[in-house]
Each structure stands twice: as structure tokens, then as C-alpha cells.
Design a protein around this motif. Structure first.
Motif, PDB file in Angstrom:
ATOM      1  N   PHE A  48       1.690   9.373  -1.798  1.00 13.06           N
ATOM      2  CA  PHE A  48       2.305  10.537  -1.179  1.00 13.06           C
ATOM      3  C   PHE A  48       3.440  10.976  -2.099  1.00 13.06           C
ATOM      4  O   PHE A  48       4.341  10.183  -2.402  1.00 13.06           O
ATOM      5  N   LYS A  53       6.975  10.255  -1.211  1.00 10.77           N
ATOM      6  CA  LYS A  53       7.333   8.843  -1.099  1.00 10.77           C
ATOM      7  C   LYS A  53       7.644   8.232  -2.467  1.00 10.77           C
ATOM      8  O   LYS A  53       8.076   7.077  -2.553  1.00 10.77           O
ATOM      9  N   GLU A  67       4.266  16.903   4.336  1.00 11.43           N
ATOM     10  CA  GLU A  67       4.491  15.832   3.372  1.00 11.43           C
ATOM     11  C   GLU A  67       3.359  14.810   3.359  1.00 11.43           C
ATOM     12  O   GLU A  67       3.080  14.204   2.323  1.00 11.43           O
ATOM     13  N   SER A  68       2.690  14.619   4.506  1.00  5.61           N
ATOM     14  CA  SER A  68       1.576  13.664   4.554  1.00  5.61           C
ATOM     15  C   SER A  68       0.336  14.189   3.840  1.00  5.61           C
ATOM     16  O   SER A  68      -0.624  13.445   3.617  1.00  5.61           O
TER      17      SER A  68
END
Length: 284
Positions: free
Chosen positions: A149, A152, A185-186
Motif C-alpha cells: 500500500f 504504508k 488509500e487501501s
């Protein structure tokens, strides 16, 4: 009372912001290269034009007229005002925009003027039903790719990638800032190796749809990009009952070729146009 046209100073901007969508407001406030022209009628903001000016050109980014002030020639007046700026500075005046077709109001406005040459760029926005993604066949597999991701990743890796893209594709970085609040964001994925992003895709939400707004791969890493697309498809299929469409911005030759190959049944919902003002008509 006569309609007045002029550049909008920083301390006057707030009065014109209700005419502009939220995403564009953020761009307006954050981008130091953006300038604003406005129209005032009876002491109130009647129209706004957002444009970018560089060493060679003036490029209209956004134009809007207040609902109760339309059909009074205000859009034409703001364009005329910008024509004078382009004429006085010797810069080309451009207008790049997306429209459904040639019958769109902005297309009709510029065509009716007769002093703009306008063409389709070949870029477009398309959509495909998320419920039908399960039937899309992709050959790539992601087993050998380190898919992460993007948001992340360590901050310094994110910043390094964005800095690289700012030099290579400024429009991407600007779009990333505009869509910041709606970014999913996912569904922002990348292939990363030793702190370097080799491929990436970014998605945001819009009116209940998922928008695949940007695809990137370094030279020699097309397979990594296909792996990301496969992973995105898998993720969307799992939640397709909650979604309407996957929208894709096909704005590079590579992305257009890819979309046309894997989604031949796509529906084109908007095309990009570029209009250029003929300054030789200034004296007519």
C-alpha cells in the motif's frame, strides 16, 4: 451597473470561492503558479476564471459564472479579459478541458467566438461496471512482486517518489493534491524494491465510483504494473456489490493502449479538448 473584470487579489479570493468546487479550491490555495480573474456585478462575485501563466503561455484551468448571472456575456467577457493579457505579454492563450462532446457549453462557447482553434487531444475518461470486472481476463500474476500500500511505505520513500514525479509529471502531483481528501488509500498500490517505487496506481472516490486516476511504471517494469492491475481487479471484485463503476483517466498513450486492450467494452464519458486562441484576431 456595468460588469467589471480584473485580476483577483489574494485578500479578495474568498468572495469568489463559492463559485468553485472544493477540490479546485484546494488547488487554488496551494498552487503558487495559479492566478485568478473575476467578474463583479452589483458589488458581488459574478464569475471566476482560474488560469496558469508561464514563460510561454496562459492556460485557462477553470471558468464558472454564478447561476443568477448566466446568459449575460460574462464568460465571454472574462475570456476577452484574458485575451488582452495574452496579447500584451505576447503569450499563447490555451484552454484545456474535459467535456462530454462537442455540444458541451464550453465547446459551443469557444466555437461560437470564432477566434479559438479547438481539437480533441485523444485523452478521455471512461467507466466500466464493477459488477462485470469478474469477467475481465488478465494474464499477469503478482506472486513475484512485492505489492505494498503506497501510503504504508516509509514517508521518505513516498516523498522520494512524489519528488521524482513532480519533475517528470507535474500534473500527477497536482491531481494527487486535488484528490487528497477523496483518496482511497487501501486502493493506492505500488511495487517497491529497496526503497524505490517501480510501479504504482492511485484510486480515489467520486460520486460512489472508484476512479483509477493514475498509473505509473518505470521502464522495464510493465509486468509490475500489470500485477498491480490484477490485484486491484481482485480487490474490486470482492466488493463489487457495493460499487457502481470503475472510472479510468486514459491520459497518456500508454494508458489508452492498456485500457483499450483490457476493457474493450468501456464507456467513454468524457473527452479532453485543447483550444488555442488566434491572437491575429485581436485587432478585428
Amino acid at each position: 451597473m456595468a460588469i467589471q473584470y480584473g485580476l483577483v487579489a489574494d485578500d479578495q479570493t474568498q468572495a469568489f470561492l463559492p463559485l468553485v468546487p472544493d477540490s479546485t479550491v484546494r488547488n487554488l490555495l496551494d498552487d503558487q503558479e495559479i492566478l485568478v480573474a473575476g467578474a463583479v456585478k452589483d458589488g458581488k462575485a459574478a464569475g471566476i476564471m482560474i488560469f496558469r501563466k508561464d514563460a510561454f503561455s496562459v492556460d485557462i484551468q477553470y471558468l464558472a459564472v454564478a447561476q443568477d448571472c448566466r446568459r449575460q456575456g460574462i464568460a465571454t467577457g472574462m475570456i476577452n479579459f484574458l485575451c488582452k493579457i495574452a496579447w500584451n505579454t505576447g503569450k499563447a492563450l490555451l484552454c484545456s478541458f474535459m467535456a462530454e462532446n462537442w455540444d458541451d457549453p464550453i465547446c459551443r462557447l469557444l466555437t461560437k467566438r470564432g477566434d479559438f482553434t479547438m481539437n480533441e487531444t485523444g485523452d478521455y475518461i471512461c467507466r466500466f461496471p464493477c459488477g462485470e470486472l469478474k469477467d475481465v481476463r488478465l494474464g499477469a500474476q503478482d506472486a513475484e512482486c512485492n505489492i505494498e500500500f503506497f501510503y504504508k511505505l516509509p514517508e521518505h520513500v513516498q516523498n522520494s517518489f512524489i519528488a521524482h514525479m513532480k519533475e517528470d509529471n507535474y500534473e500527477f502531483v497536482r491531481g494527487l493534491n486535488e484528490d487528497k481528501d477523496t483518496m482511497l488509500e487501501s486502493l493506492c498500490l505500488c511495487v517497491e524494491e529497496k526503497g524505490v517505487v517501480n510501479a504504482a496506481l492511485f484510486c480515489h472516490s467520486q460520486d460512489g465510483d472508484v476512479v483509477l486516476s493514475f498509473l505509473y511504471s518505470k521502464p522495464g517494469h510493465v509486468r509490475s504494473l500489470m500485477a498491480l492491475i490484477c490485484r486491484l481487479r481482485e480487490m474490486l471484485v470482492k466488493v463489487s456489490h457495493k460499487l457502481n463503476y470503475l472510472r479510468i483517466a486514459a491520459v497518456t498513450p500508454e494508458s489508452r493502449k492498456l485500457v483499450e486492450t483490457i476493457l474493450p467494452g468501456r464507456e467513454i464519458v468524457g473527452k479532453f479538448y485543447l483550444a488555442c486562441w488566434d491572437m491575429n484576431t485581436m485587432g478585428d
